[in-house]
Motif scaffolding. Structure first.
Motif, mmCIF file in Angstrom:
data_model
loop_
_atom_site.group_PDB
_atom_site.id
_atom_site.type_symbol
_atom_site.label_atom_id
_atom_site.label_comp_id
_atom_site.label_asym_id
_atom_site.label_seq_id
_atom_site.Cartn_x
_atom_site.Cartn_y
_atom_site.Cartn_z
ATOM 1 N N ALA A 99 6.235 1.818 -3.649
ATOM 2 C CA ALA A 99 6.143 2.934 -2.711
ATOM 3 C C ALA A 99 7.523 3.444 -2.327
ATOM 4 C CB ALA A 99 5.372 2.506 -1.461
ATOM 5 N N VAL A 100 8.461 2.525 -2.108
ATOM 6 C CA VAL A 100 9.820 2.917 -1.758
ATOM 7 C C VAL A 100 10.464 3.682 -2.907
ATOM 8 C CG1 VAL A 100 12.136 2.017 -1.309
ATOM 9 C CG2 VAL A 100 10.184 1.129 -0.028
ATOM 10 N N LYS A 101 10.253 3.231 -4.122
ATOM 11 C CA LYS A 101 10.816 3.939 -5.294
ATOM 12 C C LYS A 101 10.286 5.364 -5.363
ATOM 13 C CE LYS A 101 11.761 -0.003 -8.329
ATOM 14 N NZ LYS A 101 11.453 -0.650 -9.622
ATOM 15 N N ARG A 102 9.000 5.528 -5.132
ATOM 16 C CA ARG A 102 8.407 6.861 -5.189
ATOM 17 C C ARG A 102 8.895 7.736 -4.043
ATOM 18 N NH1 ARG A 102 2.194 5.590 -7.273
ATOM 19 N NH2 ARG A 102 2.778 3.833 -8.571
ATOM 20 N N SER A 103 9.093 7.135 -2.891
ATOM 21 C CA SER A 103 9.541 7.910 -1.735
ATOM 22 C C SER A 103 10.965 8.422 -1.921
ATOM 23 C CB SER A 103 9.463 7.059 -0.462
ATOM 24 O OG SER A 103 10.492 6.089 -0.425
ATOM 25 N N THR A 177 4.018 8.608 0.704
ATOM 26 C CA THR A 177 3.214 7.497 0.191
ATOM 27 C C THR A 177 2.665 6.665 1.337
ATOM 28 O OG1 THR A 177 4.747 7.368 -1.683
ATOM 29 C CG2 THR A 177 3.177 5.573 -1.445
ATOM 30 N N ILE A 178 1.396 6.290 1.220
ATOM 31 C CA ILE A 178 0.789 5.331 2.140
ATOM 32 C C ILE A 178 0.354 4.122 1.330
ATOM 33 C CG2 ILE A 178 -1.187 4.842 3.621
ATOM 34 C CD1 ILE A 178 -1.002 7.652 4.707
ATOM 35 N N VAL A 179 0.766 2.937 1.784
ATOM 36 C CA VAL A 179 0.412 1.676 1.132
ATOM 37 C C VAL A 179 -0.809 1.094 1.820
ATOM 38 C CG1 VAL A 179 1.175 -0.666 0.580
ATOM 39 C CG2 VAL A 179 2.819 1.233 0.509
ATOM 40 N N LEU A 180 -1.847 0.819 1.046
ATOM 41 C CA LEU A 180 -3.043 0.163 1.562
ATOM 42 C C LEU A 180 -2.808 -1.338 1.448
ATOM 43 C CD1 LEU A 180 -5.723 2.476 -0.094
ATOM 44 C CD2 LEU A 180 -4.632 2.699 2.154
ATOM 45 N N GLY A 181 -2.276 -1.927 2.527
ATOM 46 C CA GLY A 181 -1.781 -3.293 2.494
ATOM 47 C C GLY A 181 -2.783 -4.348 2.904
ATOM 48 N N CYS A 182 -4.059 -4.041 2.806
ATOM 49 C CA CYS A 182 -5.148 -5.001 3.017
ATOM 50 C C CYS A 182 -6.181 -4.708 1.951
ATOM 51 C CB CYS A 182 -5.746 -4.837 4.418
ATOM 52 S SG CYS A 182 -7.285 -5.774 4.695
ATOM 53 N N THR A 183 -6.751 -5.739 1.354
ATOM 54 C CA THR A 183 -7.676 -5.501 0.245
ATOM 55 C C THR A 183 -8.974 -4.825 0.694
ATOM 56 O OG1 THR A 183 -8.485 -7.804 0.425
ATOM 57 C CG2 THR A 183 -6.782 -7.332 -1.226
ATOM 58 N N HIS A 184 -9.272 -4.818 1.992
ATOM 59 C CA HIS A 184 -10.426 -4.061 2.470
ATOM 60 C C HIS A 184 -10.173 -2.550 2.422
ATOM 61 C CE1 HIS A 184 -11.628 -7.958 4.257
ATOM 62 N NE2 HIS A 184 -12.839 -7.446 4.394
ATOM 63 N N PHE A 185 -8.933 -2.140 2.517
ATOM 64 C CA PHE A 185 -8.644 -0.721 2.741
ATOM 65 C C PHE A 185 -8.924 0.186 1.545
ATOM 66 C CE2 PHE A 185 -5.337 -1.765 6.301
ATOM 67 C CZ PHE A 185 -6.352 -2.336 7.043
ATOM 68 N N ILE A 200 0.266 13.374 -0.075
ATOM 69 C CA ILE A 200 0.406 11.934 0.169
ATOM 70 C C ILE A 200 -0.321 11.142 -0.911
ATOM 71 C CG2 ILE A 200 -0.195 10.033 1.714
ATOM 72 C CD1 ILE A 200 0.363 11.809 4.058
ATOM 73 N N GLU A 201 0.397 10.199 -1.516
ATOM 74 C CA GLU A 201 -0.173 9.327 -2.528
ATOM 75 C C GLU A 201 -0.563 7.988 -1.901
ATOM 76 O OE1 GLU A 201 0.966 7.520 -6.948
ATOM 77 O OE2 GLU A 201 2.541 8.345 -5.658
ATOM 78 N N LEU A 202 -1.711 7.458 -2.289
ATOM 79 C CA LEU A 202 -2.178 6.165 -1.804
ATOM 80 C C LEU A 202 -2.017 5.129 -2.901
ATOM 81 C CD1 LEU A 202 -5.507 7.361 -0.161
ATOM 82 C CD2 LEU A 202 -3.375 6.831 1.033
ATOM 83 N N ILE A 203 -1.400 3.992 -2.571
ATOM 84 C CA ILE A 203 -1.263 2.921 -3.551
ATOM 85 C C ILE A 203 -1.627 1.589 -2.895
ATOM 86 C CG2 ILE A 203 0.516 4.141 -4.870
ATOM 87 C CD1 ILE A 203 2.584 2.290 -3.691
ATOM 88 N N ASP A 204 -2.063 0.638 -3.731
ATOM 89 C CA ASP A 204 -2.371 -0.702 -3.231
ATOM 90 C C ASP A 204 -1.890 -1.719 -4.257
ATOM 91 O OD1 ASP A 204 -4.848 -1.823 -4.866
ATOM 92 O OD2 ASP A 204 -5.231 0.300 -4.518
ATOM 93 N N GLY A 205 -2.069 -3.009 -3.937
ATOM 94 C CA GLY A 205 -1.500 -4.063 -4.770
ATOM 95 C C GLY A 205 -2.411 -4.604 -5.846
ATOM 96 N N SER A 206 -3.605 -4.036 -6.031
ATOM 97 C CA SER A 206 -4.561 -4.607 -6.982
ATOM 98 C C SER A 206 -4.036 -4.592 -8.409
ATOM 99 C CB SER A 206 -5.885 -3.847 -6.917
ATOM 100 O OG SER A 206 -6.491 -3.998 -5.664
ATOM 101 N N HIS A 207 -3.483 -3.469 -8.830
ATOM 102 C CA HIS A 207 -3.011 -3.350 -10.211
ATOM 103 C C HIS A 207 -1.930 -4.383 -10.510
ATOM 104 C CE1 HIS A 207 -2.048 -1.358 -14.022
ATOM 105 N NE2 HIS A 207 -0.777 -1.522 -13.694
#
Length: 259
Positions: A99-103, A177-185, A200-207
């Motif tokens: 997310a920081v890289k994209r920002s 960018t918004i990071v979805l930092g909980c697997t429920h989100f 705004i781009e949404l990313i999470d850690g699943s990938h």
């Protein structure tokens, strides 16, 4: 190969969905600690104890790898788990680094949504300190969203009102960018894409988590539209209704949108 995924509730099914897509021939055991969900509002000692108890139960099964599909549980207990067991154990981490890289390219800020406990622990604060050289990362706890998810509450009007309350006073034009930092989100990814400004781009850690899993077990993560493996659901309170809820939640993830 049989791979276990663990979360306090149905949040980790977002990771399971990605794992099924990329490892379509593997078998999965999904375990939810329904006796203690949610973790994000508990104390650190409590979460450590709950995780250890659940993983002890999981390890009675024939599994070859474990994914701790919960950011809070990872932050609280992953190092101790790795010292205790000799199989590959993969944890979750909020996707702050990408997310920081994209920002930086966009010249804007990053907003991290997570549970209160995740945001308070050193694993998260150390991560931000390590990658956020230009101090562009802001954090927001959304503990209520876990409860919405556990209730399978996906009504757009209700969720939109909730986010409008939480984001009131926030200038979203500052964020790329918004990071979805909980697997429920990620259950709310498609709703958020409709509610938030289109830039705004949404990313999470699943990938990234599944990529790490594949590298540790020596599998090729090839995306697939079909799944030929076997999935078994377990929960710590043995409630058949919750097992049914997990099946319905997984179906929602697979049919309503792509993570």
């Amino acid at each position: 190969m049989r791979i276990a995924l663990f979360d306090s509730g149905i949040g980790g099914l977002t990771v399971l969905t990605e794992a099924m897509r990329r490892l379509p021939k593997e078998d999965f055991l999904y375990f939810a600690d329904t006796l203690h969900v949610p973790y994000g509002t508990k104390t650190l000692p409590e979460v450590k104890r709950f995780v250890q108890e659940s993983v002890n139960t999981i390890m009675q099964e024939e599994i070859q790898a474990l994914v701790v599909a919960c950011n809070t549980a990872t932050s609280a207990a992953i190092e101790e788990l790795r010292r205790t067991y000799d199989i590959p154990i993969i944890g979750m981490e909020p996707a702050v680094k990408p997310a920081v890289k994209r920002s930086q390219a966009a010249g804007k800020r990053v907003l991290v949504f997570a549970t209160s406990l995740t945001l308070s622990l050193s694993k998260y604060t150390d991560l931000v300190a390590r990658v956020d050289d230009h101090k562009v990362v802001d954090s927001m706890p959304l503990p209520e969203l876990v409860q919405y998810c556990e209730q399978l509450q996906f009504d757009r009007d209700e969720i939109e009102r909730y986010f409008n309350r939480k984001l009131s006073g926030i200038d979203l034009a500052q964020y790329s960018t918004i990071v979805l930092g909980c697997t429920h989100f990620p259950y709310y990814k498609s709703l958020l894409q409709q509610i938030l400004p289109p830039h705004i781009e949404l990313i999470d850690g699943s990938h990234g988590t599944v990529e790490r899993l594949c590298s540790l077990i020596g599998c090729s993560a090839t995306p697939s539209k079909g799944y030929s493996g076997h999935i078994e659901f377990r929960c710590s309170d043995g409630n058949p209704a919750y097992l049914d809820k997990m099946a319905r939640a997984l179906d929602y993830l697979q049919t309503q949108y792509t993570l």
